[in-house]
Structures are given as C-alpha cells and as structure tokens.
Design a protein around this motif. Structure first.
Motif, PDB file in Angstrom:
ATOM      1  N   GLU A 275       0.837  -1.195   0.000  1.00 26.94           N
ATOM      2  CA  GLU A 275       0.000   0.000   0.000  1.00 26.94           C
ATOM      3  C   GLU A 275       0.872   1.245   0.000  1.00 26.94           C
ATOM      4  O   GLU A 275       2.061   1.189   0.336  1.00 26.94           O
ATOM      5  CB  GLU A 275      -0.934   0.020   1.207  1.00 26.94           C
ATOM      6  N   ALA A 276       0.276   2.353  -0.393  1.00 31.30           N
ATOM      7  CA  ALA A 276       0.997   3.629  -0.366  1.00 31.30           C
ATOM      8  C   ALA A 276       1.006   4.113   1.083  1.00 31.30           C
ATOM      9  O   ALA A 276       0.031   4.694   1.556  1.00 31.30           O
ATOM     10  CB  ALA A 276       0.321   4.641  -1.285  1.00 31.30           C
ATOM     11  N   LEU A 277       2.091   3.885   1.782  1.00 31.07           N
ATOM     12  CA  LEU A 277       2.149   4.118   3.225  1.00 31.07           C
ATOM     13  C   LEU A 277       3.064   5.286   3.547  1.00 31.07           C
ATOM     14  O   LEU A 277       4.228   5.314   3.137  1.00 31.07           O
ATOM     15  CB  LEU A 277       2.634   2.841   3.925  1.00 31.07           C
ATOM     16  N   GLU A 278       2.522   6.244   4.268  1.00 32.53           N
ATOM     17  CA  GLU A 278       3.279   7.412   4.708  1.00 32.53           C
ATOM     18  C   GLU A 278       3.602   7.291   6.199  1.00 32.53           C
ATOM     19  O   GLU A 278       2.847   6.670   6.951  1.00 32.53           O
ATOM     20  CB  GLU A 278       2.486   8.694   4.457  1.00 32.53           C
ATOM     21  N   PRO A 279       4.720   7.887   6.656  1.00 32.79           N
ATOM     22  CA  PRO A 279       5.077   7.773   8.080  1.00 32.79           C
ATOM     23  C   PRO A 279       4.063   8.404   9.019  1.00 32.79           C
ATOM     24  O   PRO A 279       4.000   8.046  10.193  1.00 32.79           O
ATOM     25  CB  PRO A 279       6.435   8.482   8.159  1.00 32.79           C
ATOM     26  N   GLY A 280       3.245   9.321   8.502  1.00 34.61           N
ATOM     27  CA  GLY A 280       2.234   9.955   9.344  1.00 34.61           C
ATOM     28  C   GLY A 280       0.896   9.240   9.328  1.00 34.61           C
ATOM     29  O   GLY A 280      -0.050   9.691   9.973  1.00 34.61           O
ATOM     30  N   ALA A 281       0.800   8.107   8.615  1.00 38.29           N
ATOM     31  CA  ALA A 281      -0.453   7.355   8.576  1.00 38.29           C
ATOM     32  C   ALA A 281      -0.750   6.754   9.943  1.00 38.29           C
ATOM     33  O   ALA A 281       0.162   6.325  10.664  1.00 38.29           O
ATOM     34  CB  ALA A 281      -0.383   6.257   7.512  1.00 38.29           C
ATOM     35  N   THR A 286       7.750   3.422  11.822  1.00 39.09           N
ATOM     36  CA  THR A 286       8.874   3.980  11.087  1.00 39.09           C
ATOM     37  C   THR A 286      10.155   3.770  11.883  1.00 39.09           C
ATOM     38  O   THR A 286      10.202   4.084  13.079  1.00 39.09           O
ATOM     39  CB  THR A 286       8.680   5.494  10.845  1.00 39.09           C
ATOM     40  N   LEU A 287      11.172   3.220  11.236  1.00 45.12           N
ATOM     41  CA  LEU A 287      12.469   3.094  11.901  1.00 45.12           C
ATOM     42  C   LEU A 287      13.090   4.482  12.058  1.00 45.12           C
ATOM     43  O   LEU A 287      13.041   5.301  11.142  1.00 45.12           O
ATOM     44  CB  LEU A 287      13.410   2.217  11.069  1.00 45.12           C
ATOM     45  N   LEU A 288      13.648   4.727  13.220  1.00 41.73           N
ATOM     46  CA  LEU A 288      14.347   6.005  13.411  1.00 41.73           C
ATOM     47  C   LEU A 288      15.612   6.018  12.563  1.00 41.73           C
ATOM     48  O   LEU A 288      16.449   5.118  12.667  1.00 41.73           O
ATOM     49  CB  LEU A 288      14.709   6.192  14.881  1.00 41.73           C
ATOM     50  N   ALA A 324      20.850  -6.641  16.743  1.00 48.66           N
ATOM     51  CA  ALA A 324      19.831  -7.030  15.761  1.00 48.66           C
ATOM     52  C   ALA A 324      18.530  -6.255  15.939  1.00 48.66           C
ATOM     53  O   ALA A 324      17.580  -6.467  15.180  1.00 48.66           O
ATOM     54  CB  ALA A 324      19.549  -8.527  15.869  1.00 48.66           C
ATOM     55  N   SER A 325      18.466  -5.377  16.912  1.00 45.67           N
ATOM     56  CA  SER A 325      17.247  -4.638  17.221  1.00 45.67           C
ATOM     57  C   SER A 325      17.324  -3.213  16.682  1.00 45.67           C
ATOM     58  O   SER A 325      18.410  -2.684  16.449  1.00 45.67           O
ATOM     59  CB  SER A 325      17.012  -4.605  18.739  1.00 45.67           C
ATOM     60  N   ARG A 326      16.151  -2.605  16.484  1.00 46.76           N
ATOM     61  CA  ARG A 326      16.084  -1.232  15.967  1.00 46.76           C
ATOM     62  C   ARG A 326      15.030  -0.442  16.727  1.00 46.76           C
ATOM     63  O   ARG A 326      13.966  -0.969  17.074  1.00 46.76           O
ATOM     64  CB  ARG A 326      15.737  -1.237  14.476  1.00 46.76           C
ATOM     65  N   LEU A 327      15.326   0.837  16.955  1.00 43.39           N
ATOM     66  CA  LEU A 327      14.345   1.724  17.553  1.00 43.39           C
ATOM     67  C   LEU A 327      13.386   2.220  16.477  1.00 43.39           C
ATOM     68  O   LEU A 327      13.771   2.437  15.322  1.00 43.39           O
ATOM     69  CB  LEU A 327      15.033   2.915  18.221  1.00 43.39           C
ATOM     70  N   CYS A 328      12.131   2.419  16.880  1.00 38.20           N
ATOM     71  CA  CYS A 328      11.120   2.830  15.904  1.00 38.20           C
ATOM     72  C   CYS A 328      10.111   3.764  16.561  1.00 38.20           C
ATOM     73  O   CYS A 328      10.080   3.917  17.790  1.00 38.20           O
ATOM     74  CB  CYS A 328      10.405   1.612  15.326  1.00 38.20           C
ATOM     75  N   ALA A 402      10.197  12.664   5.421  1.00 38.26           N
ATOM     76  CA  ALA A 402      11.150  11.947   4.563  1.00 38.26           C
ATOM     77  C   ALA A 402      11.527  10.581   5.111  1.00 38.26           C
ATOM     78  O   ALA A 402      12.254   9.831   4.446  1.00 38.26           O
ATOM     79  CB  ALA A 402      12.412  12.796   4.377  1.00 38.26           C
ATOM     80  N   TRP A 403      11.043  10.208   6.297  1.00 39.57           N
ATOM     81  CA  TRP A 403      11.396   8.908   6.859  1.00 39.57           C
ATOM     82  C   TRP A 403      10.534   7.820   6.197  1.00 39.57           C
ATOM     83  O   TRP A 403       9.306   7.934   6.165  1.00 39.57           O
ATOM     84  CB  TRP A 403      11.142   8.894   8.368  1.00 39.57           C
ATOM     85  N   PRO A 404      11.129   6.766   5.685  1.00 39.79           N
ATOM     86  CA  PRO A 404      10.323   5.721   5.042  1.00 39.79           C
ATOM     87  C   PRO A 404       9.587   4.873   6.080  1.00 39.79           C
ATOM     88  O   PRO A 404      10.184   4.408   7.054  1.00 39.79           O
ATOM     89  CB  PRO A 404      11.367   4.889   4.283  1.00 39.79           C
ATOM     90  N   ALA A 405       8.290   4.688   5.858  1.00 39.81           N
ATOM     91  CA  ALA A 405       7.492   3.853   6.764  1.00 39.81           C
ATOM     92  C   ALA A 405       7.829   2.379   6.536  1.00 39.81           C
ATOM     93  O   ALA A 405       7.982   1.931   5.402  1.00 39.81           O
ATOM     94  CB  ALA A 405       6.006   4.102   6.545  1.00 39.81           C
TER      95      ALA A 405
END
Length: 438
Positions: A275-281, A286-288, A324-328, A402-405
């Motif tokens: 789907e067309a997904l935006e970070p503000g949806a 979203t990964l930091l 192996a972990s990421r903040l989001c 500009a952050w990719p979801a």
C-alpha cells in the motif's frame, strides 16, 4: 476498472477451447477463453486474478512425444509471468488427452515454479471422454464435480463469492437512496453523485474528502460491508462446505514459531510494499533514521541518551540481540484526528523491534506493551515490537515526512496499544496510611 477473470481456459485448439468454454457458461461460471498462439503465446496479464485455470497440457505442435520438460517448461514460464502472488490461491485443471503425464507435469511445476506462485492443487480432465458425440452434459457435470474435489478450494471460492455478494448488496443499498422520481437518464447519475459526496463529507470532512474521495467513501461504507460479510450467509450449503474444508479444529496443529509469526503478521501487519504508506499514517511504524540516533537529539526528545536505550529502557541483556534490534516510532492518536487530517503536531510512541525470543531482564517497565511475534520485512526471523507508552512525543510533518514507513499496524493491534497507553497514563493513585501494629 474490470475485475480480473476468475476462470480462464488456455488451449491451442479452437474447437476444444469452445467446448470447455460453453460448458463453463452452462454451469454459471463465466470464463475467459484464451487461444494459445505458438508465435505470440497469450496475454499473460489475464492470469492475474485466476482461481481456476484450465490448461491444455500440450500447447505446441509436436510436444506430445517429447520430454515433459518441454511442454511443462512453457507453461511454467507463462505462470511465472502471469500469476500474481498476492492475488490468492488458484487451481490448475489440466484439459488434456494425456492423463498419464499428469504426475510428471505436477512434479515439474512444483519443483520449478516460484513457490509463491504455485497452485493449490493440480487436477485433470481427460479430453478423450468428451470428444465423441454430444458429450456436453457429461462435461458440464464432470467440471462441476472436479471443482468440488478440493474442499479447501471450494470453501475459499465460497468465501470470495460471499464477499462479492456483500459488496453488491452494499452498492445496492446506496442505489436505493435515490428516489424513484430521480431515477431518470437526466437525474440518476447526478443524484448518486450527491449521495456519495454527502457520505464522503460526513465521513472525513470537506478537505479530506476532496483530497481523497475513495478513502472517504471507504470509511463510510466499510462498516456496512464488514457487517454484511459477517451476517448475510443464507446459502444452506455454505455450512456443509466449510465443515468439509475446516476439519482439524478439535486437533489444531501447533504452529512453529515462524509459522505463528506469519499468522500474526497476516492479522496485524500491513506491509509498506502492499500500500501507499506514509510515516504519518495512523498506525504506521517507522524506523528512526541513523541521523536521529544521536544523544543530543534523543535527549531533547525523550530525556534519554541513545546508546544505552536498548539495554536500559527496553531491557535487552544480550549484546548480539541488541545489535539485531532497531528503535522505531509508532504513529498513534485519535482515529478521527487522522481521518480529518487535523493540523498540528502528530503524536508518536517510541518502540523497539527486537528478536522474538530475545533475553530481557526481570522487572520490566509497566508502561510497556509487547506485540505477538511478527515477521517484518528487513528483519531475520520472527520479531516483537515493544512500545513504551511513557515515551510519547509529538512531531510536525516536516520533521518526519522523509522517513520511510516500515509497515502499518492494523486497527485491532493499534487500538490495543493506544488503549493500554491511555489507561496507563490515567491510572489513579491515592495517598493512604496503614497502622504499624499487627
């Protein structure tokens, strides 16, 4: 605009193609007959939504006596190009004079076709039984029977039919809102426009309805459609279809950890690739970005330094698992605020995506909520998302646009997280005293 064909026939012989096509029409299964041309092949785009694919096994002259790899390889190439992995399961029904080659064909397809494009089953009809005399009635009966051979396929087709019927009923209900006196050539379409516009406006407001009328109408009609799908079943055969298809309820097999994560993801995760997904949806995860993972930025936003956050805030004890972990960030907030594109800062909650079985210390924060195991694009193996509802921030769109979801949490899981956060933030406390005596 048009729904892809669900029943498709491919044959190089026009007479045999017509024979099977006429049979399908008689049993009420409108189909798309495609004559295979040795020079041009077929337009493989017509296979994009197929459920039942009737295939002549030998589509090229002289292939009957050769290795199965020759004819099967041609069909596999056709399927690789035309089958859409996200369109759902389908079944191949061989329409052939060479039944003895079915097993070899099936083995070749299952070995050489991309796994996500493989058919649910490969069945067959022997052309030799229908070529002499008037075999139309026999063919009609046999096609109906072979469609019912696999109970799982029959059940899925029944569900899809119910969904289409629910959609039709919903559209019909919209149509009934047009008064009889307005059902004229000059007025019918215009009045329907007025009704749709009113629904869109009331669903999400003026500005949002103008910007995205499809989503606005969807917001208004989806509850009706969902209710119809859940409650409209009137076909007396429907229950028997599902009883035959779903047989292991009393002894449900225990899924492997990865299979469990796949099931959870199907229920709770919408992938950015679908789907067309935006970070503000609403519900977007979203990964930091790396540029945000520096101490001065993190302290400014969360009053916590970046480096020890996975070990401290999210309680991961193993260094390799922290790597192996990421903040989001998870986009939260009221659904009506999102639907109406309310101006102002956008609320997020900080989280971490960690290996599903990661080791964590005892005494976990009461403010956190943990998802079931999930499969997320970009991560090896099952993961969990941890959200610390104490760590909520607000950002204006220019800060995160500009952050990719990464993905979107579907509403049930999102509402569980936001409701938990609201309860934690408003938990009551009192001052009380107890005696020191026994």
């Amino acid at each position: 605009m048009f729904t892809p064909a669900r029943y498709v026939i491919v044959d190089d012989n026009p007479d045999e193609l017509k024979q099977l096509s006429d049979c399908m029409q008689k049993i009420g299964a409108p189909c798309l007959p495609l004559r295979y041309d040795q020079a041009e092949g077929i337009e493989t785009k017509h296979l994009g939504g197929v459920r039942l694919l009737f295939l002549d096994l030998h589509l090229t002259t002289g292939a009957q006596s050769g290795s199965i790899a020759q004819t099967a390889g041609l069909i596999v190439s056709m399927l690789e190009e035309g089958i859409v992995a996200t369109a759902g399961p389908y079944v191949i029904i061989l329409w052939t004079k060479h039944q003895e080659q079915k097993a070899d064909f099936e083995a070749y397809v299952m070995e050489n076709l991309e796994p996500l494009k493989r058919p649910l089953a490969i069945l067959s009809l022997d052309k030799n039984n229908y070529l002499a005399g008037d075999a139309g009635e026999k063919l009609t009966n046999d096609v109906g029977q072979i469609i019912e051979t696999d109970p799982r396929l029959r059940a899925l087709l029944d569900w899809e039919r119910e969904v289409l019927r629910a959609a039709g009923s919903t559209l019909s209900e919209i149509g009934t809102l047009v008064a009889k006196e307005d059902r004229t050539a000059a007025r019918f379409s215009e009045r329907l426009d007025e009704i749709l516009s009113l629904l869109a406006f009331e669903a999400v407001g003026d500005a949002n309805a103008k910007a995205d009328p499809y989503s606005a109408i969807n917001a208004a009609l989806m509850p009706i459609l969902t209710d119809r799908i859940a409650n409209q079943r009137t076909d007396p055969k429907s229950n028997a279809i599902w009883q035959a298809a779903v047989t292991k309820i009393a002894e449900v097999p225990q899924p492997s950890p990865r299979d469990a994560a796949k099931l959870n993801s199907m229920l709770h995760i919408a992938r950015a690739s679908t789907e067309a997904l935006e970070p503000g949806a609403w519900g977007a995860v979203t990964l930091l970005p790396e540029a945000e993972l520096v101490d001065d930025v993190m302290i400014k936003r969360f009053d916590l330094p970046a480096k020890p956050m996975l070990a401290g805030t999210f309680c991961l004890t193993d260094k390799a698992e922290r790597s192996a972990s990421r903040l989001c960030l998870l986009r939260i907030g009221a659904s009506c605020d999102y639907a109406q594109s309310r101006k102002g800062p956008v609320p997020f909650v900080l989280g971490a995506i960690i290996p599903a079985e990661a080791k964590r210390r005892e005494g976990l924060p009461k403010a956190e909520i943990v998802t079931p195991p999930l499969i997320i694009d970009g991560f090896d193996g099952p993961v969990r998302m941890i959200f610390n509802t104490h760590l909520q921030i607000s950002l204006v769109p220019t800060e995160f646009a500009a952050w990719p979801a990464l993905c979107r949490l579907r509403e049930p899981l999102l509402m569980q997280i936001t409701t938990y956060g609201a309860r934690h933030a408003t938990r009551p406390a009192i001052i009380s005293f107890g005696s020191h005596g026994g």
